[in-house]
Design an enzyme around this catalytic site. Structure first.
Site, mmCIF file in Angstrom:
data_model
loop_
_atom_site.group_PDB
_atom_site.id
_atom_site.type_symbol
_atom_site.label_atom_id
_atom_site.label_comp_id
_atom_site.label_asym_id
_atom_site.label_seq_id
_atom_site.Cartn_x
_atom_site.Cartn_y
_atom_site.Cartn_z
ATOM 1 N N LYS A 28 36.697 42.151 46.343
ATOM 2 C CA LYS A 28 35.658 42.116 45.394
ATOM 3 C C LYS A 28 35.570 40.662 44.933
ATOM 4 O O LYS A 28 34.582 40.234 44.708
ATOM 5 C CB LYS A 28 36.280 43.150 44.499
ATOM 6 C CG LYS A 28 35.147 43.469 43.339
ATOM 7 C CD LYS A 28 35.287 44.808 42.668
ATOM 8 C CE LYS A 28 36.385 45.018 41.813
ATOM 9 N NZ LYS A 28 36.248 44.439 40.355
ATOM 10 N N ARG A 33 32.179 35.666 44.498
ATOM 11 C CA ARG A 33 31.955 34.482 44.520
ATOM 12 C C ARG A 33 31.209 33.748 45.875
ATOM 13 O O ARG A 33 30.420 32.913 45.583
ATOM 14 C CB ARG A 33 33.472 33.653 44.678
ATOM 15 C CG ARG A 33 34.138 33.783 43.594
ATOM 16 C CD ARG A 33 35.599 33.791 43.371
ATOM 17 N NE ARG A 33 36.447 33.831 42.081
ATOM 18 C CZ ARG A 33 36.538 34.705 41.499
ATOM 19 N NH1 ARG A 33 36.196 35.922 41.701
ATOM 20 N NH2 ARG A 33 37.326 34.689 40.325
ATOM 21 N N ASP A 318 45.777 43.437 37.523
ATOM 22 C CA ASP A 318 44.897 44.711 38.136
ATOM 23 C C ASP A 318 45.866 45.762 38.610
ATOM 24 O O ASP A 318 45.524 46.954 38.587
ATOM 25 C CB ASP A 318 43.912 43.990 39.151
ATOM 26 C CG ASP A 318 42.734 43.204 38.721
ATOM 27 O OD1 ASP A 318 42.531 43.331 37.637
ATOM 28 O OD2 ASP A 318 42.303 42.654 39.670
ATOM 29 N N ARG A 349 43.348 49.320 28.801
ATOM 30 C CA ARG A 349 44.167 49.791 29.941
ATOM 31 C C ARG A 349 45.621 49.663 29.616
ATOM 32 O O ARG A 349 46.721 50.432 30.124
ATOM 33 C CB ARG A 349 44.350 48.662 31.216
ATOM 34 C CG ARG A 349 43.189 49.181 32.255
ATOM 35 C CD ARG A 349 43.362 48.366 33.448
ATOM 36 N NE ARG A 349 41.977 48.457 34.137
ATOM 37 C CZ ARG A 349 41.515 47.508 34.948
ATOM 38 N NH1 ARG A 349 42.158 46.447 35.257
ATOM 39 N NH2 ARG A 349 40.356 47.677 35.519
#
Length: 436
Positions: A28, A33, A318, A349
């Site tokens: 991703k 980019r 992540d 989170r």
């Protein structure tokens, strides 16, 4: 996995081992980019393996809105770019749930003589953009959002920038990238100092496309210097996403009887710290690097022991939700240190991970910016609200599979959020579970 009450809720049965190999969506971070840099480059760029998640789709539509021509094919996406093509969009640009897309696009627009209004869904409208608005404003762009944190929608007018020397106050590849992308158009040098190196996709791709950029290391940190540059078009083959691989690698480790291989994965140093964490916990994880920076990873069911995980090991954070599932299965206590940045992700989170672990009968709490998990008791089925956060939803699915019995049924509410990054996760889950 079964769907209940429409597409937004699924049920996951425990007691099924995972076995086999899985090919993952394109990375991703690289996909975002590649599209943005192709839009800036004068000429035709070709991108193979682009992520099929909604986050990247929003960036693709954003570069179209700015004037780049994008042709989507079965084998590759072709972008006709160049600054002379780019212009103010006809209306607001909706980035959906994508914080990466918004922050990087702000960097691109800052360097162009255009005006744009960037917005997103309810989750994105609650995420702070001040972290990029502050350095971009210092460079000469004009940005305005809501409140002191510059919440979206964000209006930006770019052009006539000057370089700055900047040290981001947090480890953030998004902030670094926004400043570097603006630096492409700035007068003088733009310098970013990173005390903790983050994923280097932006600077690597800029160098590949001919930007006047230098990268140096100092101690454990990194300094990137960029000067006003024109970019040449390129061909990009996007590798598999290691952050998505983490779900299957942890599944292989925590679900009894499992052996899982993920292939063609990007193995950049800043992206695979979670592998070192799993190995330190006792996870049976092997890496086969076929070519530089690309390879496959295999994980096997293992007995885990708790450990201390420092934020700099996984700078993007992540992988924290899925590592929390591993920690809940491990004997002893695990502590994730300095992970307060989790509070401003797609959801909070930090509290969400505590709720995730406790939903499965585990014990977790926060101490300041630390997350602490006391493991070893095993998991029991629970009910989890994904809170609009794809990583929480997928971590919950793996936790549900790790419950010991086929009669253990976990319910996950808000499953549709997985489409932002990994639309075929459910199909891959079923294929690996059916292989046994």
């Amino acid at each position: 996995m079964t769907t209940a009450s429409g597409p937004e809720t699924i049920r996951v049965n425990g007691g099924r081992a995972f076995e086999g190999s899985v090919a993952l969506p394109g990375d991703k971070s690289i996909s975002h980019r590649a599209l943005l840099l192709a839009a800036l480059a004068e000429g035709t760029s070709t991108i193979a393996g682009l992520s099929d998640g909604d986050d990247v789709r929003r960036t693709l539509e954003a570069v179209r809105a700015l004037g780049a021509e994008v042709e989507e094919g079965d084998e590759a996406t072709v972008v006709q770019g160049g600054r002379s093509r780019l212009h103010s969009p006809n209306g607001p640009i909706d980035l959906g749930n994508s914080g990466t897309g918004m922050r990087l696009l702000l960097g691109v627009v800052a360097g162009l003589p255009v005006t744009a209004n960037l917005t997103g869904d309810a989750s994105l409208r609650g995420r702070p953009m001040d972290r990029v608005a502050e350095p971009l404003g210092r460079m000469g762009a004009h940005l305005s959002g809501h409140g002191s944190r510059c919440l979206p929608p964000v209006a930006i007018t770019g052009g006539k920038l000057h370089g700055i020397e900047y040290t981001p106050p947090m480890a953030s590849a998004q902030v670094k990238s926004a400043v570097l992308l603006a630096g492409l158009s700035a007068k003088g040098d733009t310098v970013v100092h990173e005390p903790v190196p983050t994923r280097a996709h932006t600077e690597e791709m800029l160098a590949q496309m001919g930007a006047d950029i230098t990268i140096s290391t100092s101690g454990s940190g990194r300094t990137i210097r960029i000067r006003r540059s024109d970019l040449s078009p390129t061909t990009v083959s996007v590798p598999g996403d290691p952050s998505q691989a983490a779900y299957w690698i942890v599944a292989g480790v925590v679900v009894p009887g499992s052996v899982v291989t993920v292939a063609d994965i990007h193995l950049g140093a800043e992206r695979t710290g979670f592998l070192d964490v799993l190995k330190r916990m006792g996870g049976n994880v092997t890496v086969d690097e076929q070519v530089a920076g690309l390879g496959s990873i295999t994980s096997r069911a293992s007995s885990l022991t708790g450990t201390v995980i420092h934020a700099e090991e996984i700078p993007s954070l992540d992988e924290v939700p899925i590592l929390a599932v591993a920690a809940a299965m491990a004997t002893g206590q695990s502590r994730f240190t300095d992970v307060g940045e989790l509070r401003v992700k797609e959801s909070d989170r930090l509290s969400g991970t505590v709720d995730l672990v406790t939903a499965f009968g585990g014990t977790a709490w926060t101490e300041g910016d630390d997350l602490v998990i006391s493991g070893g008791e095993g998991l029991q089925p629970g009910i989890v609200d994904a809170r609009g956060d794809h990583r929480m939803a997928m971590a919950a699915a793996i936790a549900g599979a790790a419950c010991p019995s086929p009669t253990d049924v976990t319910t996950i509410i808000g499953w549709e959020t997985v489409k932002t990054s990994y639309p075929r996760f459910q199909q891959d889950f079923e294929a690996l579970a059916a292989a046994k």
